[in-house]
Scaffold this active site. Structure first.
Site, short mmCIF file in Angstrom:
data_model
loop_
_atom_site.label_atom_id
_atom_site.label_comp_id
_atom_site.label_asym_id
_atom_site.label_seq_id
_atom_site.Cartn_x
_atom_site.Cartn_y
_atom_site.Cartn_z
N HIS A 103 -2.93 6.68 3.98
CA HIS A 103 -1.49 6.72 4.20
C HIS A 103 -0.93 8.01 3.58
O HIS A 103 -1.39 8.44 2.51
CB HIS A 103 -0.81 5.56 3.46
CG HIS A 103 -0.92 4.23 4.14
ND1 HIS A 103 -1.69 4.02 5.25
CD2 HIS A 103 -0.33 3.03 3.85
CE1 HIS A 103 -1.57 2.73 5.62
NE2 HIS A 103 -0.75 2.12 4.79
N CYS A 110 0.80 -1.24 0.00
CA CYS A 110 0.00 0.00 0.00
C CYS A 110 0.83 1.28 0.00
O CYS A 110 0.60 2.19 -0.81
CB CYS A 110 -0.97 -0.01 1.18
SG CYS A 110 -0.24 -0.53 2.74
#
Lengths: 330, 330
Positions: B241, B126
């Site tokens: 994120h 990710c």
């Protein structure tokens, strides 16, 4: 010794009172000064209740030391009056940090600079203090060439208002996760968010906060050529700042030598065993005077590079504790 | 087309169902597979209710594509059965990412690699996806030499359990700020904290998560010499994120050229005006497919260096969306 705290009712001012008490500093009289609207408030020091007075130009007569915990404009306004009263002004604002006549001091690193003061000693920026506490032991082994840093800065950097804003937003969002929180101290909501801008923008597209690490780092470590590229990010954490840094030195260093230097360095706590899940964390440094350093490893890019992660309380070592340590070294 | 989602009840699996529906992908039959304990659950897809079945070795007959949203051990166990059923396995685990026979794909960057698949296509890590989405437009202008990255990773990276752990801890602490929260998914409390260790420790004292950015970056961008030094940090944020990065290229680049490349790059949203307080933030990327890039500036240390900050939803572009885009490109 007669000491005053200028800006006694803010987050840093309150912490200064606590630090003076904890460290048992011999003070004959503590005077608490603040703006007109805080005058009359009562604050505790040791077993005494002290009434906060309004700071005025003639408030500093007969004082030995004034600890400044105000914004730049107040620091600039009162500094000449403090100096002409023959008190030493230990100022936490950024107003005088780059002044050639003013020492900028982290006592563990450059306490010898204190003696050059002409009435004003500047306390460095909070992220700069916490980062340099981790970098200084490395710099003892080999001069630091450059640092690449990304910060994880707590809301306490924006004062008591920043802290209550995070708490209130978190409370609102935990009652209703779609609540529309209205920011006030910060530009955007800070709960469940990051704000990658602290301080005003400079022409080079860094922020003023980001440039402090290079500008103040050069002066504190006596490294006029030091380069620092820094990104400052506000995180939803109450009062500990953390920094991820790559530190590149003139010579190649050995990890074990760095770790032994860290162990010897006053004010630093080495917390570094990745396999045992030991590393610096805000929950461990919160409301403590120590700066934790860990995640020390050889960088993958630079032959002479060291990566590390450090964490320290913004209000304590990042501000109040450092100022009180300067006072202790006077 | 017959499609299955393996691990349909987790955070990424659920998001895959949503992405398939949002993107209106023509599917004749969607089969939802999970572990025995989730079998029997009902989940919605378009106007249908689909009953989750237990994943078994013979679950894949007649399928065209299996989207994998499981841990490595399940991916490894089921992969041969998926491949021998002649279905293509688009796997979000890290089990096959470094396998030479398996393309590792971010469609906006290297969709041409998809055609080399022999039944398995791996979906990258990710943080790697979100960082490379910001780095790839720069790499189009001049080959990237090295990247220094610090991550700000949301708790969704640890699945639904990570998200509820943060929510519960925040709720407990907002009722009683001295509450002793007991961590379960994470090693330490994550509310009001940072955890600078994601993934197991490697011998070089980086974590496995930190090494992925270099290892996967080399393969995805076809840059076998690429060096990345990365520090991965868990932050108390739900699902986006963010990454602070210094990107150093072979040639010196111009900021305006980089910005125009970003504007052309599919999947990237340039959010970059520091004076107007425009920069990437988790609250803006949360639950969106776009990766925001901003804070673009000339680095202060490296002549050919660019600093940037980027943010993207971990469950979407960091996982499910990217996998579904691979499916679209099959």
């Amino acid at each position: 010794m007669k000491v005053a705290i200028l800006g006694a009712t803010g987050a840093v001012g309150r912490q200064m009172i606590e630090c003076l008490e904890e460290r048992n500093i011999k003070i004959d009289e503590l005077i608490l000064l603040a703006s007109e609207k805080s005058a009359g408030k009562k604050m505790k020091f040791k077993n005494e209740e002290i009434v906060v007075r309004e700071a005025k130009e003639d408030s500093f007569k007969g004082l030995d030391v004034v600890l400044g915990a105000t914004e730049n404009s107040y620091a600039k306004h009162f500094a000449p009056h403090i100096v002409s009263s023959n008190a030493v002004f230990i100022d936490n604002s950024s107003a005088f940090r780059q002044d050639d006549e003013v020492p900028l001091v982290i006592p563990e690193i450059n306490k010898e600079d204190i003696k050059n003061n002409k009435g004003i000693i500047a306390n460095p920026n909070c992220s700069t203090i916490i980062t340099l506490m981790a970098v200084a032991p490395i710099n003892k082994l080999s001069k630091v060439d450059f640092i690449i840093a990304s910060t994880y800065q707590a809301v306490s950097g924006a004062g008591i208002g920043g802290m209550s804003e995070l708490k209130n937003q978190i409370e609102e969002l935990s009652k209703d996760e779609n609540a529309k929180v209205i920011p006030n101290v910060f530009k955007y909501p800070i709960a469940h968010n990051l704000i990658p801008k602290i301080g005003d923008a400079c022409d080079n597209l860094y922020t003023k906060e980001e440039m402090k690490m290079q500008n103040e780092g050069r002066k504190i470590m006596h490294l006029p050529e030091l380069k620092v590229s820094c990104t400052c990010v506000r995180v939803p954490i109450l009062r500990s700042h953390s920094i991820s840094a790559v530190v590149v030195t003139k010579d190649k260093l050995n990890i074990d030598d760095i770790k032994s230097e860290m162990l010897k360095f006053k004010g630093v706590s080495l917390v570094d065993d990745l396999n045992k899940d030991l590393y610096p964390m805000p929950i461990n440094t919160c409301n403590k005077d120590i700066v934790e350093v860990g995640r020390i490893r050889k960088d993958l890019i630079f032959e002479n590079g060291i990566d590390l992660f450090c964490s320290g309380d913004q209000i304590r070592k990042g501000a109040a504790t450092n100022a009180v340590e300067i006072l202790e070294n006077l």
